[in-house]
Design a protein around this motif. Structure first.
Motif, mmCIF file in Angstrom:
data_model
loop_
_atom_site.group_PDB
_atom_site.id
_atom_site.type_symbol
_atom_site.label_atom_id
_atom_site.label_comp_id
_atom_site.label_asym_id
_atom_site.label_seq_id
_atom_site.Cartn_x
_atom_site.Cartn_y
_atom_site.Cartn_z
ATOM 1 N N GLY A 297 6.367 5.360 -47.733
ATOM 2 C CA GLY A 297 7.687 5.388 -48.353
ATOM 3 C C GLY A 297 8.596 4.301 -47.818
ATOM 4 O O GLY A 297 8.287 3.115 -47.918
ATOM 5 N N SER A 298 9.723 4.714 -47.232
ATOM 6 C CA SER A 298 10.679 3.730 -46.707
ATOM 7 C C SER A 298 10.213 3.109 -45.404
ATOM 8 O O SER A 298 10.868 2.232 -44.853
ATOM 9 C CB SER A 298 12.052 4.386 -46.495
ATOM 10 O OG SER A 298 11.964 5.453 -45.568
ATOM 11 N N GLY A 299 9.069 3.557 -44.892
ATOM 12 C CA GLY A 299 8.489 2.949 -43.704
ATOM 13 C C GLY A 299 8.643 3.802 -42.463
ATOM 14 O O GLY A 299 9.520 4.653 -42.371
ATOM 15 N N ALA A 300 7.756 3.584 -41.519
ATOM 16 C CA ALA A 300 7.815 4.277 -40.229
ATOM 17 C C ALA A 300 8.570 3.413 -39.229
ATOM 18 O O ALA A 300 8.646 2.191 -39.373
ATOM 19 C CB ALA A 300 6.408 4.560 -39.731
ATOM 20 N N VAL A 301 9.107 4.043 -38.186
ATOM 21 C CA VAL A 301 9.855 3.338 -37.144
ATOM 22 C C VAL A 301 9.142 3.495 -35.807
ATOM 23 O O VAL A 301 8.868 4.617 -35.371
ATOM 24 C CB VAL A 301 11.296 3.870 -37.030
ATOM 25 C CG1 VAL A 301 12.027 3.191 -35.879
ATOM 26 C CG2 VAL A 301 12.043 3.654 -38.331
ATOM 27 N N PHE A 302 8.861 2.373 -35.164
ATOM 28 C CA PHE A 302 8.321 2.359 -33.807
ATOM 29 C C PHE A 302 9.490 2.020 -32.889
ATOM 30 O O PHE A 302 9.909 0.867 -32.805
ATOM 31 C CB PHE A 302 7.180 1.341 -33.703
ATOM 32 C CG PHE A 302 5.977 1.719 -34.521
ATOM 33 C CD1 PHE A 302 4.860 2.303 -33.930
ATOM 34 C CD2 PHE A 302 5.950 1.495 -35.889
ATOM 35 C CE1 PHE A 302 3.753 2.659 -34.682
ATOM 36 C CE2 PHE A 302 4.854 1.851 -36.657
ATOM 37 C CZ PHE A 302 3.747 2.436 -36.045
#
Length: 517
Positions: free
Chosen positions: A123-128
């Protein structure tokens, strides 16, 4: 003329977190809507290409530990896998996992001594968050639609030597696409590079990504004695509020096209120690010394065309300062082996704003300054791509490889690509290592539905896992293990590739036969 914007990385705070960590457990993904991702671009298409986890299972992960579990749960370190990541990945949920198919560590996403992996944000992306992605001694990796922010080498917590994404030690064929790499300052605040490639890292593409608010954008090769990394493409990226290294090149060849550079505060593309940079149709804005050789007397080189320099200032030449401007001209020539389409430089700020970074729907340029978004398709499950063990059943008809051409990723001394299509099982091709690819190619489109891989008697049983690829598009037609007859859907193409992704010793392929049915 506009006044240059004076911005310090210290003024930027970390971005807000995205999402919550879901329940524990890593599971096979059932079909669901997601963007259909175009194939790799730039130098990542060379040396056998970059397909990541295509043809393997797809799993979801909501913690760093689950990412490591997915890697460690494969049959081997080269078994293809796509890991869809959701939520925020941080130190609290990222632990070392042990296994024969992985080599992981606490406090970092460790892609070490592995191959054939796609890591993609959903979706809108994962955050590391404060957690770097480290690629080491690995190949055929795709990283896509993720944000990596505020990774530090000093202070607390630390991760990955302070690099958002770092690659080192015999890494090849990596495609990093639609990612957001963010810092909140420079070295004095504990940060290092956003995108660093070292120690024989080759055939890498960074595309449609944003790099912001850092003292150091990134580098290729870590010192004047480390000149082994090469063949890197940067296109449709945004570099904004970067002090220097956008990137720093020591040796090697890099291609930069259709990037938007804004507020490069001290220097930009720094070509040193014999490096060659091809710089096409980029837009440089409100910046200083955007191209040249800086902070050294070891000269680098560049070929320039079609760039826009909007409110760019240039320092005077000196013993360790050789800016390309104020009127940049080429001082070398760089040959590019892959096809690409250039947007006009004047529209680069607009097209990059619509396409670059995580959470943009994987939008890309159509080559004429218009953004397009891939259509929604079903995410493939573990059985979506044909997977089989090659059989001993021989096909009938004419061997289409006889009279065709051939090429490949590498070849061992004394072997030839042509040996796989000469009808003589006493001659053979071997890769320069234990893995590699060899292709049959035709001058016009040819319909193929079967391939026969024959090993020499001396090397029988060495081939482990493999993929059969449409060499025109990079699509995986089949994957499996062992030599023999391989069947797949009838396909019209000009090039068919057999890619060995794991082996027990150095393979010796005597014949790569192809048949219409």
């Amino acid at each position: 003329m506009r006044r240059a914007r004076a911005r310090s990385p210290k003024l930027y705070a970390a971005m807000a977190g995205l999402g919550l960590v879901a329940a524990a457990g890593t599971a096979l993904v059932m079909p669901e809507a997601s963007a259909a991702t175009p194939g790799a671009t730039g130098y990542a298409t060379q040396n056998g290409g970059t397909t990541g986890g295509a043809g393997g299972t797809t799993v979801k992960a909501t913690t760093g530990t689950q990412i490591h579990q997915a890697l460690c749960g494969r049959a081997s370190s080269s078994t293809p896998i796509t890991i869809q990541v959701e939520g925020t990945i941080n130190h609290a949920n990222t632990s070392k996992v042990s296994g024969a198919s992985c080599n992981t560590a606490d406090g970092v996403i460790e892609l070490k001594q592995i191959s054939n992996v796609t890591l993609v944000g959903v979706g809108s992306g994962a955050v590391f968050d404060q957690l770097g992605i480290h690629v080491r001694e690995s190949s055929n990796i795709i990283i896509q639609n993720v944000t990596v922010r505020n990774v530090k080498k000093s202070g607390s917590p630390t991760s990955n030597g302070g690099d958002a994404i770092g690659m080192e030690s015999d890494v090849h064929n990596v495609w990093v696409d639609h990612v957001s790499l963010l810092a909140s300052g420079g070295e004095s605040e504990g940060y290092d590079g956003l995108f660093d490639l070292k120690a024989n890292t080759r055939y890498v593409t960074l595309s449609y990504s944003t790099l912001r608010n850092s003292g150091r954008g990134g580098l290729i090769n870590s010192s004047d004695s480390d000149l082994s990394s090469s063949y890197v493409t940067f296109h449709h990226n945004l570099y904004e509020n970067i002090d220097s290294r956008a990137p720093l090149l020591r040796g090697g060849t890099a291609h930069m096209y259709n990037n938007h550079y804004v507020s490069l505060n001290e220097s930009g593309i720094n070509s040193r120690a014999g490096a060659k940079a091809k710089v096409d149709n980029n837009y440089f804005e409100d910046s200083k010394d955007v191209l040249g050789t800086f902070y050294t007397d070891l000269a680098g080189y560049w070929q320039v065309s079609g760039n826009v320099f909007d409110n760019v200032t240039w320092s005077a030449p000196g013993d360790e300062n050789n800016p390309a401007g104020p009127n940049p001209v080429s001082n070398t020539s760089v040959s590019i082996p892959y096809a690409y389409t250039l947007d006009q430089a004047s529209c680069v700020p607009a097209i990059v704003a619509k396409t670059a970074g995580a959470g943009t729907g994987l939008a890309v340029s159509d080559g004429s300054c218009t953004a397009t978004t891939p259509t929604a398709t079903a995410t493939p499950t573990a059985t979506a791509t044909p997977t089989a063990t090659a059989t001993a059943t021989a096909p009938t008809g004419t061997n289409l490889s006889i009279g065709a051409g051939s090429d490949g990723s590498s070849k061992a001394d004394g072997t030839s690509y042509g040996n796989v299509r000469d009808g003589d099982t006493s001659t053979y091709w071997s890769p320069s290592g234990s893995t590699g690819s060899v292709s049959i190619k035709w001058g016009s489109a040819t319909t193929v539905s079967k391939a026969v891989i024959k090993e020499t008697s001396a090397a029988a049983g060495r081939i482990g896992s493999w993929q059969v690829l449409n060499g025109d598009t990079g699509a995986v037609l089949a994957s499996g293990s062992g030599a023999g007859t391989i069947s797949f859907a009838s396909t019209s193409l000009k090039k068919l590739t057999f890619s060995i992704t794991s082996a027990n010793g150095t393979p010796q392929i005597a014949e790569f036969e192809t048949y219409a049915q």
